[in-house]
Design an enzyme around this catalytic site. Structure first.
Site, PDB file in Angstrom:
ATOM      1  N   LEU A 160      14.012  44.625  97.725  1.00 33.49           N
ATOM      2  CA  LEU A 160      14.637  45.569  96.781  1.00 33.49           C
ATOM      3  C   LEU A 160      14.753  46.992  97.325  1.00 33.49           C
ATOM      4  O   LEU A 160      13.964  47.398  98.173  1.00 33.49           O
ATOM      5  CB  LEU A 160      13.807  45.608  95.490  1.00 33.49           C
ATOM      6  CG  LEU A 160      13.568  44.270  94.789  1.00 33.49           C
ATOM      7  CD1 LEU A 160      12.717  44.487  93.547  1.00 33.49           C
ATOM      8  CD2 LEU A 160      14.880  43.604  94.408  1.00 33.49           C
ATOM      9  N   LYS A 186       9.635  41.790  96.977  1.00 33.14           N
ATOM     10  CA  LYS A 186       9.142  42.912  97.797  1.00 33.14           C
ATOM     11  C   LYS A 186       9.881  44.181  97.365  1.00 33.14           C
ATOM     12  O   LYS A 186      11.044  44.387  97.715  1.00 33.14           O
ATOM     13  CB  LYS A 186       9.380  42.698  99.294  1.00 33.14           C
ATOM     14  CG  LYS A 186       8.689  43.805 100.103  1.00 33.14           C
ATOM     15  CD  LYS A 186       9.315  44.106 101.432  1.00 33.14           C
ATOM     16  CE  LYS A 186      10.156  45.325 101.520  1.00 33.14           C
ATOM     17  NZ  LYS A 186       9.588  46.615 101.138  1.00 33.14           N
ATOM     18  N   SER A 240      20.686  48.914 102.047  1.00 31.65           N
ATOM     19  CA  SER A 240      21.731  49.441 102.929  1.00 31.65           C
ATOM     20  C   SER A 240      22.432  48.320 103.699  1.00 31.65           C
ATOM     21  O   SER A 240      21.852  47.256 103.943  1.00 31.65           O
ATOM     22  CB  SER A 240      21.112  50.423 103.915  1.00 31.65           C
ATOM     23  OG  SER A 240      20.178  49.742 104.720  1.00 31.65           O
ATOM     24  N   GLU A 262      23.602  42.670  98.515  1.00 28.99           N
ATOM     25  CA  GLU A 262      24.306  43.722  97.765  1.00 28.99           C
ATOM     26  C   GLU A 262      24.009  45.017  98.510  1.00 28.99           C
ATOM     27  O   GLU A 262      22.844  45.428  98.598  1.00 28.99           O
ATOM     28  CB  GLU A 262      23.792  43.812  96.325  1.00 28.99           C
ATOM     29  CG  GLU A 262      23.944  42.545  95.506  1.00 28.99           C
ATOM     30  CD  GLU A 262      25.383  42.209  95.153  1.00 28.99           C
ATOM     31  OE1 GLU A 262      26.293  42.984  95.500  1.00 28.99           O
ATOM     32  OE2 GLU A 262      25.595  41.149  94.551  1.00 28.99           O
ATOM     33  N   CYS A 297      24.551  52.954  94.212  1.00 26.36           N
ATOM     34  CA  CYS A 297      25.427  52.256  95.161  1.00 26.36           C
ATOM     35  C   CYS A 297      26.902  52.372  94.783  1.00 26.36           C
ATOM     36  O   CYS A 297      27.761  52.409  95.647  1.00 26.36           O
ATOM     37  CB  CYS A 297      25.022  50.797  95.267  1.00 26.36           C
ATOM     38  SG  CYS A 297      24.984  49.980  93.679  1.00 26.36           S
TER      39      CYS A 297
HETATM   40  P1  NAD Z   1      17.162  50.033 102.714  1.00 21.48           P
HETATM   41  O1  NAD Z   1      18.131  49.089 103.264  1.00 21.48           O
HETATM   42  O2  NAD Z   1      16.611  51.105 103.574  1.00 21.48           O
HETATM   43  O3  NAD Z   1      15.888  49.264 102.154  1.00 21.48           O
HETATM   44  C1  NAD Z   1      16.009  48.195 101.237  1.00 21.48           C
HETATM   45  C2  NAD Z   1      14.836  47.264 101.410  1.00 21.48           C
HETATM   46  O4  NAD Z   1      14.879  46.677 102.710  1.00 21.48           O
HETATM   47  C3  NAD Z   1      13.468  47.935 101.264  1.00 21.48           C
HETATM   48  O5  NAD Z   1      12.640  47.095 100.504  1.00 21.48           O
HETATM   49  C4  NAD Z   1      12.989  48.026 102.713  1.00 21.48           C
HETATM   50  O6  NAD Z   1      11.590  48.015 102.848  1.00 21.48           O
HETATM   51  C5  NAD Z   1      13.606  46.786 103.325  1.00 21.48           C
HETATM   52  N1  NAD Z   1      13.766  46.878 104.775  1.00 21.48           N
HETATM   53  C6  NAD Z   1      13.976  48.013 105.503  1.00 21.48           C
HETATM   54  N2  NAD Z   1      14.056  47.697 106.818  1.00 21.48           N
HETATM   55  C7  NAD Z   1      13.928  46.354 106.913  1.00 21.48           C
HETATM   56  C8  NAD Z   1      13.928  45.444 108.008  1.00 21.48           C
HETATM   57  N3  NAD Z   1      14.076  45.847 109.259  1.00 21.48           N
HETATM   58  N4  NAD Z   1      13.780  44.131 107.741  1.00 21.48           N
HETATM   59  C9  NAD Z   1      13.614  43.709 106.467  1.00 21.48           C
HETATM   60  N5  NAD Z   1      13.571  44.521 105.405  1.00 21.48           N
HETATM   61  C10 NAD Z   1      13.737  45.833 105.614  1.00 21.48           C
HETATM   62  O7  NAD Z   1      17.863  50.608 101.408  1.00 21.48           O
HETATM   63  P2  NAD Z   1      17.340  51.739 100.428  1.00 21.48           P
HETATM   64  O8  NAD Z   1      17.367  53.037 101.170  1.00 21.48           O
HETATM   65  O9  NAD Z   1      16.071  51.315  99.752  1.00 21.48           O
HETATM   66  O10 NAD Z   1      18.461  51.735  99.288  1.00 21.48           O
HETATM   67  C11 NAD Z   1      19.623  52.442  99.403  1.00 21.48           C
HETATM   68  C12 NAD Z   1      20.772  51.537  99.787  1.00 21.48           C
HETATM   69  O11 NAD Z   1      20.874  50.464  98.862  1.00 21.48           O
HETATM   70  C13 NAD Z   1      22.130  52.228  99.743  1.00 21.48           C
HETATM   71  O12 NAD Z   1      22.892  51.863 100.854  1.00 21.48           O
HETATM   72  C14 NAD Z   1      22.760  51.660  98.473  1.00 21.48           C
HETATM   73  O13 NAD Z   1      24.160  51.691  98.457  1.00 21.48           O
HETATM   74  C15 NAD Z   1      22.220  50.290  98.447  1.00 21.48           C
HETATM   75  N6  NAD Z   1      22.270  49.725  97.096  1.00 21.48           N
HETATM   76  C16 NAD Z   1      23.183  48.741  96.854  1.00 21.48           C
HETATM   77  C17 NAD Z   1      23.275  48.181  95.585  1.00 21.48           C
HETATM   78  C18 NAD Z   1      24.261  47.082  95.305  1.00 21.48           C
HETATM   79  O14 NAD Z   1      24.091  46.394  94.305  1.00 21.48           O
HETATM   80  N7  NAD Z   1      25.277  46.881  96.117  1.00 21.48           N
HETATM   81  C19 NAD Z   1      22.426  48.619  94.560  1.00 21.48           C
HETATM   82  C20 NAD Z   1      21.497  49.620  94.846  1.00 21.48           C
HETATM   83  C21 NAD Z   1      21.428  50.151  96.132  1.00 21.48           C
END
Ligand code: NAD
Length: 491
Positions: A160, A186, A240, A262, A297
């Protein structure tokens, strides 16, 4: 004692991670601080899990699934537990809202009026749906009967983001639990608290031990082992695009688990030349970009305005930005609290500096407002070659671009690697239909900023989404496998 300290003191903070119905420390005994982004104070220490915890959580989820303690229940029994969970969320609304506000910096009023009630609604909606779903019978010859049924995939992992911690958890566990799976959640490392509290409420609601596990920690230590686990059947992710791509690699290099992603966005609002009432449109677009600090997002981080309305749009957006109230996230009048972390504040600041350096004109904001607060920012004269036109900022920053015609406006809107959402303003019903179809995005709001609602599928085209949709009954597809049962009737 300050209001923040008093609010923290009143919380029932989680006593560790949740595996197999019991709370406890991470196997390695490590923990990290989760901080209040407004005060910088530590709210709580949160277990830093690793591969051993992932293995234990997956084993627990697998055992629960195989036992049939949840997957084998009558759907109406699952419905009763999920409905009870939705009730408990509402009974604990004040505490959950405070926890979410403190941990993520989100305004308390939004947490009370949107995040927590919508979380309960999502769990209830999927809970109620499950005993009203039917399978299919294929049109075969009379000598055979072909049943088409949906079965739970088994063990689902949900990774998440931090921007809507509770609600994104609900978007995943609602359909995953309703379809009979066992789940490991997570949360993002910045915002673990409400996920753990929701885990405790799920137990109280009668969801059996092992069916919902919550493990906390960082991406490489927890997210990656979940993504590579040979006994996880499906992985659902919101975050992301950069990290989302990795889950496809993890899956390809392990057991080819189902992956649903997503991801990010650079959504555009297109204001056609005939659009009326620009002040009202600017009000709506203020919410579309500044709400939740722009950490959303579907945030409409670009506005593409026809030249006939462009100057009015820029002027009205500046007025709306100026009226947006920033401050302490616990103040009910605050519309935007701090950005989630110092790292994120630095990213937003860098991209705003890039806009200035590339020649866009700041018509409001353009810098921080003390601590991790960031001013609602409006850039005009933005061109498609600028970084602020192409890159997701995930902050309260909107880029306004002029289009010479309605057709060019649509082309500019589609000129992005992303395709999550779009907004369209016009008074002409034919153009509304035609252009809504031309916009390459998973959700298109016409004369309104919209993410749809729980009954409508949500997800992205292009680099914004992969493998399925959240919300609606469509969300059930990613958590189920289709099976054909062919019965020969001739013997
Ligand atoms: P992020 O991708 O940095 O992190 C998301 C999750 O991935 C976290 O739980 C993180 O611990 C985990 N993660 C990070 N590196 C990882 C790796 N190497 N391997 C496995 N897991 C890993 O995103 P964020 O900064 O928490 O959230 C912001 C992003 O989420 C923005 O890009 C936003 O647009 C997107 N978002 C999309 C939606 C949608 O429904 N499309 C909704 C909300 C947020």
């Amino acid at each position: 004692m300050t209001l923040h300290a008093q609010t923290v003191a009143a919380l029932r903070l989680p006593e560790g991670i949740l595996i197999d119905g019991a709370f406890g420390p991470a196997a390695g005994g490590c923990a990290f601080a989760t901080r209040n982004p407004f005060t910088g104070d530590t709210i709580a220490m949160v277990p830093a899990c690793g591969a051993a915890d992932v293995d234990r959580a997956v084993a627990s989820a697998r055992a629960a699934f195989e036992s049939g303690v949840w997957s084998g229940l009558h759907p109406s029994a699952r419905k009763a537990a999920m409905t009870r969970l939705a009730d408990l969320i509402l009974e604990n609304l004040e505490e959950l809202a405070a926890m979410e506000a403190l941990d993520a910096g989100k305004p308390i009023t939004d947490c009370r009026e949107i995040d927590v009630p919508e979380t309960a609604k999502c769990i209830r909606w999927h809970g109620e749906a499950q005993d009203k779903l039917y399978g299919q019978i294929a049109p075969t010859a009379p000598d055979a009967l072909a049943l088409i049924v949906r079965e739970p995939v088994g063990v689902v992992a949900a990774v998440l983001p931090w921007n809507f911690p509770l609600l994104m958890m609900a978007w995943k566990i609602g359909p995953a639990l309703a379809t009979g799976n066992s789940v490991i959640v997570k949360p993002a490392e910045q915002t673990s608290l409400t996920a753990l509290r929701l885990g405790a409420l799920a137990l109280e609601a009668g969801i059996p031990p092992g069916v919902l596990n919550v493990i906390t920690g960082f991406g490489p230590e927890v997210g990656e082992p979940l993504g590579r686990h040979m006994d996880v059947d499906a992985l659902t992710f919101t975050g992301s695009t950069e990290v989302g791509r990795r889950f496809l690699e993890y899956s390809a290099q392990s057991n080819l688990k189902e992956v649903c992603l997503e991801m990010g966005g650079k959504s555009a609002a297109v204001i056609l030349g005939d659009a009326a009432d620009i002040p009202r449109i600017a009000e709506i677009q203020g919410t579309a970009i500044f709400w939740n600090m722009g950490e959303n997002c579907t945030a409409n981080s670009r506005i593409i305005a026809h030249r006939d309305v462009y100057d009015a749009v820029v002027a009205e957006m500046a007025k709306v930005a100026a009226g947006w109230r920033l401050g302490d996230q616990l103040d009910p009048a605050t519309r935007n609290g701090p950005l989630v972390s110092a790292e994120h504040f630095a990213k937003v600041s860098r991209l705003v500096a890039s806009g200035k350096a590339q020649g866009a004109r700041v018509v409001h904001g353009g810098e921080g407002a003390g601590g991790l607060l960031f001013q609602p920012t409006v850039f005009a004269e933005v061109t498609p070659d600028m970084e602020i036109f192409t890159t997701e900022i995930f902050g309260p920053v909107v880029a306004v671009t002029r289009a010479e015609s309605d057709e060019e406006a649509i082309q500019l809107a589609n000129r992005t690697q992303y395709g999550l959402a779009a907004t369209l303003y016009t008074r002409d019903v034919s153009r509304a239909h035609r252009y809504a179809r031309m916009l390459r995005a998973g959700t298109v709001g016409v004369n309104a900023y919209s993410e749809g609602e729980i009954s409508t599928p949500f997800g992205g085209f292009k680099a914004s989404g992969f493998g399925g949709r959240d919300n609606g009954l469509h969300a059930h597809e990613q958590y189920t496998e289709l099976k054909t049962i062919w019965i020969d009737l001739t013997t």
